[in-house]
Design a protein around this motif. Structure first.
Motif, PDB file in Angstrom:
ATOM      1  N   UNK A   1     -69.848 -43.924  19.611  1.00  0.00           N
ATOM      2  CA  UNK A   1     -69.752 -43.319  18.244  1.00  0.00           C
ATOM      3  C   UNK A   1     -71.035 -44.245  17.723  1.00  0.00           C
ATOM      4  N   UNK A   2     -71.844 -43.362  17.138  1.00  0.00           N
ATOM      5  CA  UNK A   2     -73.303 -43.429  16.233  1.00  0.00           C
ATOM      6  C   UNK A   2     -73.465 -44.580  16.000  1.00  0.00           C
ATOM      7  N   UNK A   3     -74.463 -45.798  15.928  1.00  0.00           N
ATOM      8  CA  UNK A   3     -74.490 -46.558  14.445  1.00  0.00           C
ATOM      9  C   UNK A   3     -74.486 -45.849  13.549  1.00  0.00           C
ATOM     10  N   UNK A   4     -74.585 -46.811  12.215  1.00  0.00           N
ATOM     11  CA  UNK A   4     -75.153 -46.181  10.869  1.00  0.00           C
ATOM     12  C   UNK A   4     -76.068 -46.563  10.273  1.00  0.00           C
ATOM     13  N   UNK A   5     -76.626 -46.728   9.209  1.00  0.00           N
ATOM     14  CA  UNK A   5     -77.935 -46.965   8.646  1.00  0.00           C
ATOM     15  C   UNK A   5     -77.568 -46.893   7.209  1.00  0.00           C
ATOM     16  N   UNK A   6     -78.707 -47.575   6.430  1.00  0.00           N
ATOM     17  CA  UNK A   6     -78.796 -47.198   5.093  1.00  0.00           C
ATOM     18  C   UNK A   6     -79.818 -45.910   4.608  1.00  0.00           C
ATOM     19  N   UNK A   7     -79.434 -45.053   4.083  1.00  0.00           N
ATOM     20  CA  UNK A   7     -79.781 -43.905   3.587  1.00  0.00           C
ATOM     21  C   UNK A   7     -79.992 -43.697   1.758  1.00  0.00           C
ATOM     22  N   UNK A   8     -81.205 -43.661   1.380  1.00  0.00           N
ATOM     23  CA  UNK A   8     -81.399 -44.326  -0.032  1.00  0.00           C
ATOM     24  C   UNK A   8     -81.673 -42.592  -0.486  1.00  0.00           C
ATOM     25  N   UNK A   9     -80.980 -41.358  -1.648  1.00  0.00           N
ATOM     26  CA  UNK A   9     -82.479 -40.300  -1.786  1.00  0.00           C
ATOM     27  C   UNK A   9     -82.379 -40.404  -3.445  1.00  0.00           C
ATOM     28  N   UNK A  10     -84.141 -40.457  -3.659  1.00  0.00           N
ATOM     29  CA  UNK A  10     -83.775 -41.070  -4.474  1.00  0.00           C
ATOM     30  C   UNK A  10     -85.142 -40.177  -5.831  1.00  0.00           C
ATOM     31  N   UNK A  11     -84.903 -39.688  -6.962  1.00  0.00           N
ATOM     32  CA  UNK A  11     -85.437 -38.887  -8.059  1.00  0.00           C
ATOM     33  C   UNK A  11     -85.359 -39.644  -8.826  1.00  0.00           C
ATOM     34  N   UNK A  12     -86.678 -38.520  -9.397  1.00  0.00           N
ATOM     35  CA  UNK A  12     -87.408 -39.172 -10.584  1.00  0.00           C
ATOM     36  C   UNK A  12     -86.265 -39.693 -12.189  1.00  0.00           C
ATOM     37  N   UNK A  13     -84.940 -38.828 -11.675  1.00  0.00           N
ATOM     38  CA  UNK A  13     -83.485 -39.027 -12.751  1.00  0.00           C
ATOM     39  C   UNK A  13     -83.036 -39.393 -12.214  1.00  0.00           C
ATOM     40  N   UNK A  14     -82.905 -39.806 -11.225  1.00  0.00           N
ATOM     41  CA  UNK A  14     -81.467 -40.842 -10.694  1.00  0.00           C
ATOM     42  C   UNK A  14     -81.879 -41.072  -9.381  1.00  0.00           C
ATOM     43  N   UNK A  15     -80.485 -41.807  -8.968  1.00  0.00           N
ATOM     44  CA  UNK A  15     -80.511 -42.274  -7.469  1.00  0.00           C
ATOM     45  C   UNK A  15     -78.804 -41.719  -6.935  1.00  0.00           C
ATOM     46  N   UNK A  16     -79.568 -40.538  -5.878  1.00  0.00           N
ATOM     47  CA  UNK A  16     -78.042 -39.725  -6.151  1.00  0.00           C
ATOM     48  C   UNK A  16     -77.669 -39.930  -4.338  1.00  0.00           C
ATOM     49  N   UNK A  17     -77.765 -40.697  -4.089  1.00  0.00           N
ATOM     50  CA  UNK A  17     -77.157 -41.395  -2.653  1.00  0.00           C
ATOM     51  C   UNK A  17     -77.572 -42.877  -2.549  1.00  0.00           C
ATOM     52  N   UNK A  18     -77.062 -43.475  -2.173  1.00  0.00           N
ATOM     53  CA  UNK A  18     -77.043 -44.614  -1.534  1.00  0.00           C
ATOM     54  C   UNK A  18     -75.910 -45.300  -0.781  1.00  0.00           C
ATOM     55  N   UNK A  19     -76.466 -45.303   0.813  1.00  0.00           N
ATOM     56  CA  UNK A  19     -74.939 -45.986   0.996  1.00  0.00           C
ATOM     57  C   UNK A  19     -75.425 -46.303   2.225  1.00  0.00           C
ATOM     58  N   UNK A  20     -74.301 -46.224   3.513  1.00  0.00           N
ATOM     59  CA  UNK A  20     -74.247 -45.836   4.456  1.00  0.00           C
ATOM     60  C   UNK A  20     -73.814 -45.147   5.710  1.00  0.00           C
ATOM     61  N   UNK A  21     -74.511 -44.521   6.698  1.00  0.00           N
ATOM     62  CA  UNK A  21     -74.709 -43.078   6.926  1.00  0.00           C
ATOM     63  C   UNK A  21     -74.733 -43.120   8.415  1.00  0.00           C
ATOM     64  N   UNK A  22     -74.281 -41.889   9.293  1.00  0.00           N
ATOM     65  CA  UNK A  22     -74.339 -41.452  10.050  1.00  0.00           C
ATOM     66  C   UNK A  22     -76.330 -40.818  11.282  1.00  0.00           C
ATOM     67  N   UNK A  23     -76.055 -40.079  10.173  1.00  0.00           N
ATOM     68  CA  UNK A  23     -77.762 -39.166  10.140  1.00  0.00           C
ATOM     69  C   UNK A  23     -77.723 -38.200   8.804  1.00  0.00           C
ATOM     70  N   UNK A  24     -78.975 -38.085   8.975  1.00  0.00           N
ATOM     71  CA  UNK A  24     -79.789 -36.994   7.509  1.00  0.00           C
ATOM     72  C   UNK A  24     -80.300 -36.378   8.222  1.00  0.00           C
ATOM     73  N   UNK A  25     -80.921 -35.131   8.181  1.00  0.00           N
ATOM     74  CA  UNK A  25     -81.482 -34.308   8.174  1.00  0.00           C
ATOM     75  C   UNK A  25     -82.117 -34.015   7.576  1.00  0.00           C
TER      76      UNK A  25
END
Length: 135
Positions: A1-25
């Motif tokens: 099983x893959x390890x998890x890590x923290x990911x944040x996707x932020x735009x000037x308008x808002x925070x879209x994602x903030x949390x633990x994920x296993x993968x981001x492309x």
């Protein structure tokens, strides 16, 4: 099983994602990158494209970004987007408006370098339009 890590996707308008994920492309300028836990420290610019986020529960979400940059460390990734929206909220006319604005800017470009940059951006937007809003 893959390890998890923290990911944040932020735009000037808002925070879209903030949390633990296993993968981001992410659509890095030099090509798509798959970011996972323990990734080598990297900083990269982002081109217009689709970010795919795989959460720890297996759920996947997609977001459309229009440039920015990503800061990647072994324990996380932060993507600061110039503009970003969930893929299911993007509208064809938004991408068309950006394409028209880039074409107008290209008509007034003074140097070859400036023309090349705008033409590259136009190609990225056109590709994105075909991916997100199929004909």
């Amino acid at each position: 099983m893959a390890d998890n890590f923290n990911f944040e996707l932020v735009s000037p308008e808002r925070l879209l994602v903030s949390g633990s994920v296993s993968e981001v492309v992410i659509p890095a300028t030099e090509g798509e990158m798959t970011v996972m836990a323990n990734h080598a420290p990297t900083m990269t610019t982002i081109k217009p494209g689709v970010v795919t986020v795989k959460f720890t529960d297996g759920k996947k979400d997609r977001y459309v970004v229009f440039g920015g940059f990503a800061d990647i460390i072994p324990t996380g990734c932060t993507l600061l987007a110039e503009s970003a929206v969930p893929a299911d909220e993007v509208k064809s006319d938004e991408i068309t408006r950006r394409i028209e604005a880039a074409r107008a800017e290209l008509a007034h470009a003074k140097s070859d370098d400036q023309k090349f940059g705008i033409e590259t951006y136009l190609a990225e937007l056109t590709t994105l339009q075909g991916i997100v809003v199929p004909v």
